[in-house]
Design an enzyme around this catalytic site. Structure first.
Site, PDB file in Angstrom:
ATOM      1  N   SER A 195       0.839  -1.199   0.000  1.00 13.40           N
ATOM      2  CA  SER A 195       0.000   0.000   0.000  1.00 13.40           C
ATOM      3  C   SER A 195       0.870   1.242   0.000  1.00 13.40           C
ATOM      4  O   SER A 195       1.660   1.460   0.917  1.00 13.40           O
ATOM      5  CB  SER A 195      -0.894   0.011   1.236  1.00 13.40           C
ATOM      6  OG  SER A 195      -1.406   1.318   1.416  1.00 13.40           O
ATOM      7  N   HIS A 201      -1.087  -1.391  -4.267  1.00 16.71           N
ATOM      8  CA  HIS A 201      -2.361  -1.118  -3.597  1.00 16.71           C
ATOM      9  C   HIS A 201      -2.502   0.392  -3.389  1.00 16.71           C
ATOM     10  O   HIS A 201      -1.654   1.031  -2.766  1.00 16.71           O
ATOM     11  CB  HIS A 201      -2.376  -1.846  -2.251  1.00 16.71           C
ATOM     12  CG  HIS A 201      -3.681  -1.762  -1.519  1.00 16.71           C
ATOM     13  ND1 HIS A 201      -4.753  -2.579  -1.790  1.00 16.71           N
ATOM     14  CD2 HIS A 201      -4.083  -0.964  -0.507  1.00 16.71           C
ATOM     15  CE1 HIS A 201      -5.757  -2.294  -0.967  1.00 16.71           C
ATOM     16  NE2 HIS A 201      -5.374  -1.304  -0.185  1.00 16.71           N
ATOM     17  N   ASP A 234      -4.853   3.293  -1.914  1.00 13.60           N
ATOM     18  CA  ASP A 234      -5.945   3.575  -0.984  1.00 13.60           C
ATOM     19  C   ASP A 234      -6.560   4.937  -1.279  1.00 13.60           C
ATOM     20  O   ASP A 234      -5.964   5.975  -0.988  1.00 13.60           O
ATOM     21  CB  ASP A 234      -5.410   3.557   0.456  1.00 13.60           C
ATOM     22  CG  ASP A 234      -5.128   2.150   0.934  1.00 13.60           C
ATOM     23  OD1 ASP A 234      -6.054   1.315   0.887  1.00 13.60           O
ATOM     24  OD2 ASP A 234      -3.982   1.874   1.351  1.00 13.60           O
ATOM     25  N   MET A 263      -9.284   7.610  -0.391  1.00 13.96           N
ATOM     26  CA  MET A 263     -10.134   7.996   0.753  1.00 13.96           C
ATOM     27  C   MET A 263     -10.759   9.356   0.487  1.00 13.96           C
ATOM     28  O   MET A 263     -10.091  10.247  -0.056  1.00 13.96           O
ATOM     29  CB  MET A 263      -9.278   8.067   2.019  1.00 13.96           C
ATOM     30  CG  MET A 263      -8.515   6.776   2.297  1.00 13.96           C
ATOM     31  SD  MET A 263      -7.660   6.858   3.875  1.00 13.96           S
ATOM     32  CE  MET A 263      -6.798   5.281   3.848  1.00 13.96           C
ATOM     33  N   HIS A 318      -8.273   0.506  -3.929  1.00 13.71           N
ATOM     34  CA  HIS A 318      -9.185   0.271  -2.793  1.00 13.71           C
ATOM     35  C   HIS A 318      -9.963   1.553  -2.556  1.00 13.71           C
ATOM     36  O   HIS A 318      -9.439   2.514  -2.003  1.00 13.71           O
ATOM     37  CB  HIS A 318      -8.320  -0.125  -1.581  1.00 13.71           C
ATOM     38  CG  HIS A 318      -9.098  -0.415  -0.346  1.00 13.71           C
ATOM     39  ND1 HIS A 318      -8.488  -0.608   0.873  1.00 13.71           N
ATOM     40  CD2 HIS A 318     -10.440  -0.561  -0.116  1.00 13.71           C
ATOM     41  CE1 HIS A 318      -9.420  -0.863   1.795  1.00 13.71           C
ATOM     42  NE2 HIS A 318     -10.596  -0.828   1.220  1.00 13.71           N
ATOM     43  N   MET A 343     -12.315   3.749  -0.692  1.00 15.34           N
ATOM     44  CA  MET A 343     -12.976   3.996   0.591  1.00 15.34           C
ATOM     45  C   MET A 343     -13.701   5.323   0.441  1.00 15.34           C
ATOM     46  O   MET A 343     -13.366   6.326   1.079  1.00 15.34           O
ATOM     47  CB  MET A 343     -11.928   4.017   1.724  1.00 15.34           C
ATOM     48  CG  MET A 343     -11.415   2.624   2.050  1.00 15.34           C
ATOM     49  SD  MET A 343      -9.860   2.659   2.958  1.00 15.34           S
ATOM     50  CE  MET A 343      -8.710   2.798   1.600  1.00 15.34           C
ATOM     51  N   MET A 383     -10.830  -6.336   5.916  1.00 16.16           N
ATOM     52  CA  MET A 383     -10.167  -5.222   6.613  1.00 16.16           C
ATOM     53  C   MET A 383      -9.874  -5.666   8.040  1.00 16.16           C
ATOM     54  O   MET A 383     -10.790  -5.915   8.826  1.00 16.16           O
ATOM     55  CB  MET A 383     -11.095  -3.994   6.686  1.00 16.16           C
ATOM     56  CG  MET A 383     -11.206  -3.131   5.450  1.00 16.16           C
ATOM     57  SD  MET A 383      -9.720  -2.377   4.761  1.00 16.16           S
ATOM     58  CE  MET A 383      -8.829  -1.763   6.159  1.00 16.16           C
ATOM     59  N   PHE A 427      -6.383   4.802   8.044  1.00 14.74           N
ATOM     60  CA  PHE A 427      -4.998   5.127   8.390  1.00 14.74           C
ATOM     61  C   PHE A 427      -4.104   3.895   8.302  1.00 14.74           C
ATOM     62  O   PHE A 427      -4.565   2.779   8.539  1.00 14.74           O
ATOM     63  CB  PHE A 427      -4.933   5.694   9.819  1.00 14.74           C
ATOM     64  CG  PHE A 427      -5.825   6.889  10.009  1.00 14.74           C
ATOM     65  CD1 PHE A 427      -5.393   8.162   9.626  1.00 14.74           C
ATOM     66  CD2 PHE A 427      -7.104   6.737  10.522  1.00 14.74           C
ATOM     67  CE1 PHE A 427      -6.237   9.263   9.768  1.00 14.74           C
ATOM     68  CE2 PHE A 427      -7.955   7.835  10.666  1.00 14.74           C
ATOM     69  CZ  PHE A 427      -7.514   9.103  10.288  1.00 14.74           C
ATOM     70  N   GLY A 428      -2.840   4.144   8.012  1.00 14.18           N
ATOM     71  CA  GLY A 428      -1.853   3.087   8.071  1.00 14.18           C
ATOM     72  C   GLY A 428      -1.330   2.951   9.491  1.00 14.18           C
ATOM     73  O   GLY A 428      -1.625   3.791  10.361  1.00 14.18           O
ATOM     74  N   ASP A 433      -6.049  -6.742   4.728  1.00 11.51           N
ATOM     75  CA  ASP A 433      -5.504  -5.383   4.670  1.00 11.51           C
ATOM     76  C   ASP A 433      -5.574  -4.740   6.053  1.00 11.51           C
ATOM     77  O   ASP A 433      -6.657  -4.563   6.608  1.00 11.51           O
ATOM     78  CB  ASP A 433      -6.343  -4.579   3.662  1.00 11.51           C
ATOM     79  CG  ASP A 433      -5.817  -3.173   3.414  1.00 11.51           C
ATOM     80  OD1 ASP A 433      -4.730  -2.836   3.896  1.00 11.51           O
ATOM     81  OD2 ASP A 433      -6.525  -2.406   2.714  1.00 11.51           O
ATOM     82  N   GLY A 434      -4.407  -4.393   6.593  1.00 12.73           N
ATOM     83  CA  GLY A 434      -4.365  -3.666   7.858  1.00 12.73           C
ATOM     84  C   GLY A 434      -3.577  -4.401   8.934  1.00 12.73           C
ATOM     85  O   GLY A 434      -3.886  -5.533   9.286  1.00 12.73           O
ATOM     86  N   GLY A 435      -2.516  -3.773   9.390  1.00 12.54           N
ATOM     87  CA  GLY A 435      -1.724  -4.363  10.474  1.00 12.54           C
ATOM     88  C   GLY A 435      -0.970  -5.615  10.075  1.00 12.54           C
ATOM     89  O   GLY A 435      -0.652  -6.448  10.924  1.00 12.54           O
ATOM     90  N   GLY A 481       1.305  -1.803   4.269  1.00 10.21           N
ATOM     91  CA  GLY A 481       1.860  -0.473   4.079  1.00 10.21           C
ATOM     92  C   GLY A 481       3.048  -0.239   4.974  1.00 10.21           C
ATOM     93  O   GLY A 481       4.207  -0.412   4.585  1.00 10.21           O
ATOM     94  N   SER A 482       2.773   0.100   6.241  1.00 10.00           N
ATOM     95  CA  SER A 482       3.843   0.531   7.137  1.00 10.00           C
ATOM     96  C   SER A 482       4.944  -0.525   7.302  1.00 10.00           C
ATOM     97  O   SER A 482       6.124  -0.177   7.394  1.00 10.00           O
ATOM     98  CB  SER A 482       3.270   0.934   8.498  1.00 10.00           C
ATOM     99  OG  SER A 482       2.431  -0.067   9.002  1.00 10.00           O
TER     100      SER A 482
HETATM  101  C1  DX5 Z   1      -6.203   1.362   5.632  1.00 11.13           C
HETATM  102  C2  DX5 Z   1      -5.762   0.961   4.264  1.00 11.13           C
HETATM  103  C3  DX5 Z   1      -4.599   0.061   4.229  1.00 11.13           C
HETATM  104  C4  DX5 Z   1      -3.366   0.619   4.887  1.00 11.13           C
HETATM  105  C5  DX5 Z   1      -2.639  -0.503   5.533  1.00 11.13           C
HETATM  106  O1  DX5 Z   1      -7.404   2.070   5.534  1.00 11.13           O
HETATM  107  O2  DX5 Z   1      -6.818   0.316   3.563  1.00 11.13           O
HETATM  108  O3  DX5 Z   1      -4.317  -0.375   2.898  1.00 11.13           O
HETATM  109  O4  DX5 Z   1      -2.491   1.258   4.001  1.00 11.13           O
HETATM  110  O5  DX5 Z   1      -1.580   0.019   6.252  1.00 11.13           O
HETATM  111  P1  DX5 Z   1      -0.794  -0.844   7.307  1.00 11.13           P
HETATM  112  O6  DX5 Z   1      -0.210  -2.007   6.566  1.00 11.13           O
HETATM  113  O7  DX5 Z   1       0.204   0.099   7.825  1.00 11.13           O
HETATM  114  O8  DX5 Z   1      -1.818  -1.291   8.333  1.00 11.13           O
HETATM  115 ZN    ZN Z   2      -6.322  -0.597   1.582  1.00  6.44          ZN
END
Ligand code: DX5
Ligand code: ZN
Length: 210
Positions: A7, A32, A34, A36, A65, A67, A136, A142-143, A172-174, A194-195
């Site tokens: 991401s 990916h 995102d 928003m 993605h 959102m 999710m 947020f990442g 996706d997420g964490g 992402g992070s």
């Molecule tokens: C959150 C996004 C994710 C995000 C994941 O709303 O959909 O794609 O970038 O970030 P990490 O991997 O840091 O949780």
């Molecule tokens: Zn995403």
């Protein structure tokens, strides 16, 4: 085979061209993106013009993605910008079937994303028409948030539901080394991160997720 879709939410936004080239070099399978809108989620990122300008810098598929509220109003713009796969949230569109059809009629793959509290039965009458289910494992926006463990049960359940076809089951997420392994064991075949990827050498981090 696990598909890794980094991401770019955690990328250096002032240097996205170099970032996606580096991800491609590092072995990413998709990018990916995102999107928003500040309404469906409490954050704002980028839209079609940014995606269009990135399109010429990589041959990797763009996994977009959305959102955003009322995604049906914008599907065509994302297709024209170069999206290959569009994932939407059922809560954002009144006619889920129609919106999925529209994505596919424009030649893209279609995905549905489930919030941490969205039940799996929302997919009962559409599962055969989609290419990807995205679980999710954080609240979107947020990442860098922590993985919600209850989502492992959902992944397990979905893996059973899709056993007969070749749908991508993404999380996706964490996602980090530890949660990636739990998700793979539960049946996920695609990881969005992402992070974790951006906190180190991209190639090493991607390898650790696989
Ligand atoms: C959150 C996004 C994710 C995000 C994941 O709303 O959909 O794609 O970038 O970030 P990490 O991997 O840091 O949780
Ligand atoms: Zn995403």
């Amino acid at each position: 085979m696990i598909t890794i879709s980094p991401s770019i939410l955690s990328a250096d936004f002032s240097n996205l061209e170099q970032e996606i080239k580096a991800l491609e070099q590092a072995g990413a399978d998709m990018i990916h993106i995102d999107v928003m809108d500040g309404h469906f989620v409490p954050n704002l990122t980028f839209g079609p013009p940014v995606i269009k300008s990135l399109r010429k810098h990589t041959t990797l598929p763009f996994d977009v993605h959305l959102m955003i509220e009322q995604p049906e109003k914008h599907i065509k713009s994302y297709a024209e910008a170069g999206a290959d796969l569009i994932t939407i949230h059922p809560e954002t569109t009144k006619h889920l079937n129609r919106t999925i059809e529209e994505i596919k009629n424009l030649g893209m793959k279609a995905g549905i994303s489930l919030l941490p509290t969205t039940p799996t039965n929302i997919l009962d009458y559409i599962i055969d028409d989609i290419d990807l289910i995205l679980v999710m494992s954080v609240n979107p926006g947020f990442g860098g948030q922590s993985f919600i463990p209850s989502q492992l049960h959902k992944i397990l359940k979905l893996a059973g539901m899709i056993a007969k076809n070749d749908i991508l089951l993404a999380v996706d997420g964490g996602i980090n080394k530890e949660t990636a392994s739990l998700c793979r064991d539960a049946g996920a075949n695609m990881l969005i991160s992402g992070s974790y990827i951006f906190q180190g050498d991209y190639k090493t981090q991607i390898k650790l997720l696989k």
